[in-house]
Design a protein around this motif. Sequence first.
Motif, mmCIF file in Angstrom:
data_model
loop_
_atom_site.group_PDB
_atom_site.id
_atom_site.type_symbol
_atom_site.label_atom_id
_atom_site.label_comp_id
_atom_site.label_asym_id
_atom_site.label_seq_id
_atom_site.Cartn_x
_atom_site.Cartn_y
_atom_site.Cartn_z
ATOM 1 N N ILE A 134 0.839 -1.202 0.000
ATOM 2 C CA ILE A 134 0.000 0.000 0.000
ATOM 3 C C ILE A 134 0.870 1.247 0.000
ATOM 4 N N THR A 135 1.923 1.258 0.815
ATOM 5 C CA THR A 135 2.843 2.396 0.843
ATOM 6 C C THR A 135 3.472 2.603 -0.526
ATOM 7 N N ASN A 136 3.876 1.516 -1.149
ATOM 8 C CA ASN A 136 4.456 1.603 -2.492
ATOM 9 C C ASN A 136 3.463 2.242 -3.465
ATOM 10 N N ASN A 137 2.213 1.815 -3.392
ATOM 11 C CA ASN A 137 1.211 2.313 -4.336
ATOM 12 C C ASN A 137 0.879 3.783 -4.102
ATOM 13 N N LEU A 138 0.924 4.217 -2.850
ATOM 14 C CA LEU A 138 0.740 5.653 -2.577
ATOM 15 C C LEU A 138 1.864 6.448 -3.223
ATOM 16 N N GLY A 139 3.074 5.894 -3.213
ATOM 17 C CA GLY A 139 4.185 6.554 -3.884
ATOM 18 C C GLY A 139 3.982 6.625 -5.381
ATOM 19 N N VAL A 140 3.418 5.569 -5.954
ATOM 20 C CA VAL A 140 3.185 5.551 -7.398
ATOM 21 C C VAL A 140 2.204 6.638 -7.813
ATOM 22 N N VAL A 141 1.090 6.770 -7.074
ATOM 23 C CA VAL A 141 0.111 7.793 -7.470
ATOM 24 C C VAL A 141 0.672 9.194 -7.242
ATOM 25 N N ALA A 142 1.560 9.340 -6.261
ATOM 26 C CA ALA A 142 2.219 10.638 -6.078
ATOM 27 C C ALA A 142 3.086 10.944 -7.298
ATOM 28 N N ALA A 192 7.327 13.709 -3.014
ATOM 29 C CA ALA A 192 6.467 12.906 -2.133
ATOM 30 C C ALA A 192 6.619 11.426 -2.442
ATOM 31 N N ALA A 193 6.701 11.096 -3.728
ATOM 32 C CA ALA A 193 6.872 9.698 -4.119
ATOM 33 C C ALA A 193 8.158 9.132 -3.534
ATOM 34 N N GLN A 194 9.208 9.913 -3.586
ATOM 35 C CA GLN A 194 10.504 9.443 -3.078
ATOM 36 C C GLN A 194 10.433 9.127 -1.591
ATOM 37 N N LYS A 195 9.681 9.906 -0.834
ATOM 38 C CA LYS A 195 9.551 9.657 0.607
ATOM 39 C C LYS A 195 8.880 8.303 0.866
ATOM 40 N N TYR A 196 7.848 8.013 0.090
ATOM 41 C CA TYR A 196 7.177 6.722 0.254
ATOM 42 C C TYR A 196 8.128 5.565 -0.065
#
Length: 552
Positions: free
Chosen positions: A419-427, A435-439
């Motif tokens: 889920i964390t990975n996917n939040l990074g993808v949509v960012a 923001a993606a890099q932080k995830y």
Amino acid sequence: MLASLAILLASCNCYNKMLKKVDRVSVSATPAVLTLKGSNVVTDVRVDFPAKYFNKKAVLKVTPVLVFEGGELVGTPKFIQGEKVKDNYTVIPYKTGGSYTQAVSFPYDERAKLSTLELRIESKCSKGCKKRKEFTPFAAIPVAEGVSTIQALADNAAYLSIMPDNFKRVTTISQNAEIMYLINKSNVRPGELTKDQVKMFEAFVKEYSDKDRATLGNVYAKGYASPDGPVKFNDELSKARSESGQKAISKTLESVNPKYDIAAYGEDWEGFKELVSASDIKDKDLILQVLAMYDNPVKRDEEIKNMTSVFDVLAKEILPQLRRTKLIADVDIEGRTDAEIKEAAASNIDVLSEEEMLYAATLTDDAAAQLKAYQAAATKYNSVRGYNNAGVVYARAGKVSQAKALFEKAAGMSKDAAITNNLGVVALMSGDAAAAQKYFAALNTADSKANMGLVNLAEGNYAEAAKALSGYNLAVAEVLNGNLSKAKSLLSNEKSAEADYLKAVIAMREGNSSSAVANLKSAIAKDPAMKAQATKDVEFSKLFGTTEFLAL
């Protein structure tokens, strides 16, 4: 080429000759086509002034401007001066001439894919020309056409994480019962066969002996002895118990007549340790520690006898529980077939379990059917995997806001790395690389590492990106790194419309227009939306207007 000339506002000698010979000024850009790098459009512009051209009293203000339909972007100006000007600008000698190079950068605007980079020159005189003390238009010189957006061809949805189902075609269920014995005895007492657990065992075996989709395995009879007597005697005793236990239960199961597996396990040391460990005996840790000191079973037997004289509770509560035959029956239950699951998913999905719904989505390539299955799991079972996986389907379709909402819903239920990975993808898909890099930095999964490569690609760090990417996305990075042959090799087994489009770009860069047209034709056949994309792609500018290109 001279695009346009402004009207000379004054007939000062400072500019008359420069204006007449402005076509001798040479301009070039490296790369020749502006390139999207990170979030900016960049190139290096070089301007060469010939000998005996630049007036010693002249000052030029040269502003790069990116002009496109519907607007323009104005860059940072560069100031150049003649030898007699008392300023601190770049000096161009009159006698020898000279040049300068300027790094040009504009924030990316999608409208600028087809555009013209021009240098707008304004002039003034340092002295001797009162009307030219302020900058006024002098000339506009075109430098480059279009913006290459290969970076934007990356598939940012390539490394989304699906949370897997736990569907099993065959599940195994078991039923156990125990027949207990008196010390040193192996005969089955009648009361043992009337106990509830034995009756439940009998009912279980009978029920599943001839049940649809059920396969009854062997009925195991495992004999044990308590570790408080001679080892040889206990080995024989446990064998006699397994045989008597099997014989007793077989009489109640005559109508079923299952296959039996008889085994003797001798002294049950593991059972002893488990019972002592789970008990409330005050000195149980000491008991277990003492027993662990002896590997010799004879010595352990002696210690058990010594302990029973001290700890009466062992003899009364622990050892009797080990004198037994353990009955075990396993049944394999076969679930719905793939065809049955697909049919149910299409017509009556609510009859499926959560695992079957999640599994149903893996049986089709149709995104709508996948979404239906995942949403059903989320709705009926409040499945975190259903929410996450439905978000993946939306993200792959480019519906970023819907995907983000589902990922955030899932994140409120679980901290799973997927889920964390996917939040990074949509960012990243939303253009927020930071923001993606932080995830991704918070994870250490294969998907997050690949996605970090996409972050580097989005930020223009193409060499670093290539270290983490694979397949199609690595091919994109290698094109940007100038490794066209490697990119072609990577794409050799790729069959997607996106891969065909990138093959067409590579062919154009190699000067093979016929191969470019063939690959474009294949890409458009797979995804008609690529027609509009190609008509605005400067990579194909040499094909614009040709019969072959227009036919596509």
